[in-house]
Design a protein around this motif. Sequence first.
Motif, PDB file in Angstrom:
ATOM      1  N   THR A 179       0.805  -1.222   0.000  1.00  0.00           N
ATOM      2  CA  THR A 179       0.000   0.000   0.000  1.00  0.00           C
ATOM      3  C   THR A 179       0.840   1.274   0.000  1.00  0.00           C
ATOM      4  O   THR A 179       0.281   2.361  -0.191  1.00  0.00           O
ATOM      5  CB  THR A 179      -0.917   0.039   1.234  1.00  0.00           C
ATOM      6  N   TYR A 180       2.152   1.187   0.202  1.00  0.00           N
ATOM      7  CA  TYR A 180       2.963   2.389   0.329  1.00  0.00           C
ATOM      8  C   TYR A 180       2.974   3.172  -0.981  1.00  0.00           C
ATOM      9  O   TYR A 180       3.254   2.639  -2.042  1.00  0.00           O
ATOM     10  CB  TYR A 180       4.383   2.017   0.742  1.00  0.00           C
ATOM     11  N   VAL A 181       2.663   4.448  -0.888  1.00  0.00           N
ATOM     12  CA  VAL A 181       2.506   5.293  -2.071  1.00  0.00           C
ATOM     13  C   VAL A 181       3.789   5.400  -2.884  1.00  0.00           C
ATOM     14  O   VAL A 181       3.738   5.618  -4.106  1.00  0.00           O
ATOM     15  CB  VAL A 181       1.999   6.693  -1.662  1.00  0.00           C
ATOM     16  N   ILE A 182       4.943   5.225  -2.264  1.00  0.00           N
ATOM     17  CA  ILE A 182       6.203   5.371  -2.995  1.00  0.00           C
ATOM     18  C   ILE A 182       6.302   4.346  -4.121  1.00  0.00           C
ATOM     19  O   ILE A 182       6.788   4.643  -5.210  1.00  0.00           O
ATOM     20  CB  ILE A 182       7.402   5.265  -2.042  1.00  0.00           C
ATOM     21  N   GLY A 183       5.823   3.129  -3.881  1.00  0.00           N
ATOM     22  CA  GLY A 183       5.845   2.128  -4.946  1.00  0.00           C
ATOM     23  C   GLY A 183       4.996   2.534  -6.131  1.00  0.00           C
ATOM     24  O   GLY A 183       5.382   2.348  -7.294  1.00  0.00           O
ATOM     25  N   ASP A 184       3.833   3.134  -5.866  1.00  0.00           N
ATOM     26  CA  ASP A 184       2.979   3.590  -6.956  1.00  0.00           C
ATOM     27  C   ASP A 184       3.594   4.797  -7.674  1.00  0.00           C
ATOM     28  O   ASP A 184       3.414   4.960  -8.884  1.00  0.00           O
ATOM     29  CB  ASP A 184       1.599   3.955  -6.417  1.00  0.00           C
ATOM     30  N   CYS A 185       4.315   5.642  -6.942  1.00  0.00           N
ATOM     31  CA  CYS A 185       4.983   6.779  -7.586  1.00  0.00           C
ATOM     32  C   CYS A 185       6.073   6.305  -8.536  1.00  0.00           C
ATOM     33  O   CYS A 185       6.269   6.891  -9.611  1.00  0.00           O
ATOM     34  CB  CYS A 185       5.569   7.708  -6.530  1.00  0.00           C
ATOM     35  N   VAL A 186       6.791   5.257  -8.156  1.00  0.00           N
ATOM     36  CA  VAL A 186       7.771   4.675  -9.074  1.00  0.00           C
ATOM     37  C   VAL A 186       7.065   4.173 -10.340  1.00  0.00           C
ATOM     38  O   VAL A 186       7.520   4.399 -11.463  1.00  0.00           O
ATOM     39  CB  VAL A 186       8.553   3.541  -8.393  1.00  0.00           C
ATOM     40  N   ALA A 187       5.927   3.510 -10.153  1.00  0.00           N
ATOM     41  CA  ALA A 187       5.159   3.032 -11.308  1.00  0.00           C
ATOM     42  C   ALA A 187       4.693   4.186 -12.186  1.00  0.00           C
ATOM     43  O   ALA A 187       4.605   4.050 -13.408  1.00  0.00           O
ATOM     44  CB  ALA A 187       3.968   2.203 -10.832  1.00  0.00           C
ATOM     45  N   ASP A 188       4.397   5.336 -11.582  1.00  0.00           N
ATOM     46  CA  ASP A 188       4.008   6.503 -12.380  1.00  0.00           C
ATOM     47  C   ASP A 188       5.130   6.913 -13.328  1.00  0.00           C
ATOM     48  O   ASP A 188       4.862   7.392 -14.440  1.00  0.00           O
ATOM     49  CB  ASP A 188       3.654   7.675 -11.465  1.00  0.00           C
ATOM     50  N   LEU A 189       6.375   6.727 -12.922  1.00  0.00           N
ATOM     51  CA  LEU A 189       7.508   7.038 -13.802  1.00  0.00           C
ATOM     52  C   LEU A 189       7.617   6.015 -14.922  1.00  0.00           C
ATOM     53  O   LEU A 189       7.861   6.366 -16.080  1.00  0.00           O
ATOM     54  CB  LEU A 189       8.809   7.077 -12.999  1.00  0.00           C
ATOM     55  N   TRP A 190       7.449   4.741 -14.604  1.00  0.00           N
ATOM     56  CA  TRP A 190       7.483   3.725 -15.656  1.00  0.00           C
ATOM     57  C   TRP A 190       6.375   3.962 -16.684  1.00  0.00           C
ATOM     58  O   TRP A 190       6.604   3.853 -17.892  1.00  0.00           O
ATOM     59  CB  TRP A 190       7.303   2.334 -15.044  1.00  0.00           C
TER      60      TRP A 190
END
Length: 337
Positions: A153-164
């Motif tokens: 659930t940590y937002v940082i993982g989703d932010c990385v995905a936003d870059l991909w």
Amino acid sequence: MSEFEHGYPFDPAYGRTLDELLDIPAPAPPDGFDAYWQGRFAAAAGVATAPAVGPQEDERDGCRIFGVSYTSVGGLRIGGWLVLPAEGPAEHGFVIGHGYGGRQEPGAEVPLPLPRSAAILPCVRGMGSRSRRPGIPGEAEKHVLYGIESRETYVIGDCVADLWCAASALLELVPELRTGAETESGTGGDAGARLGYAGESFGGGLGALALPWDGRFACGQLTVPTFGNHPLRVTLPCVGSGEAVRAYHEEHPEVMDVLAYFDAATAAGRIEVPMMVAPALFDPAVPPPGQFAVYNALPDRRELRVLRAGHFEYEGESADVAALAEARREFFAARLG
């Protein structure tokens, strides 16, 4: 002793010399670290990003600037800007991350690191003027804690995905960049790739987490990257998002089990493409020991540009910023030009 006078109740140089900073290691990876990130990249790579380009908003420095949005993981639409050459086709492309202040407009990122380039400047979820979303805090001190209870659930993982997903959207919008740029995840890039990554502070930490798994990037440049060596970071007082995590850790020490999967220094040890890192000797917001841990972990093909200070105004700063911009241009020109 720091060369700067300051009013902080702690030493933003943390008593370290350059030689000591260059000896700071990365933490060992937790179990399943590689598999976790490979799975996250595979999920992001499967997203139909459906990029949509708005009207042209500006033209300067040889660039045309448009609003853009695209779909990322979880079906969330991410906003930002698309930058295209004012004349002729794009010869190389960039994804450019932003700091934890968010991105309100294209600023110092334009002109781009190289002329005749295309780029996406995303506002990752919850941040900046174009990716504010209900339920996701927009303030750095709250955003960095959002979903921190688990790695899922940590937002940082989703932010990385936003870059991909930004890279996927850019390749769809500028298909001339596709040649040689799409490889299997985890291969670290190939000689034909023409995508570069640049990010500062928050964007630097996200870049270190993103680059090991996405072979479409040929190289990257990180300035004062955050999220390096969490076990050390939580012992160092600072300001901003880092202090929010440190305070949370004091009440919830078990959070280290989650933070271990989001350590930029641990991830940097898996980056296989050429990198240039610009860590600072003095920084009240991102402790330099964590910044240098990211650089130190890079296995090879790395360049170091030591900055006098980060997140701090000082006499001579503009000249140092200009020198770093020129070094960045030379770095990308040698690898993407």
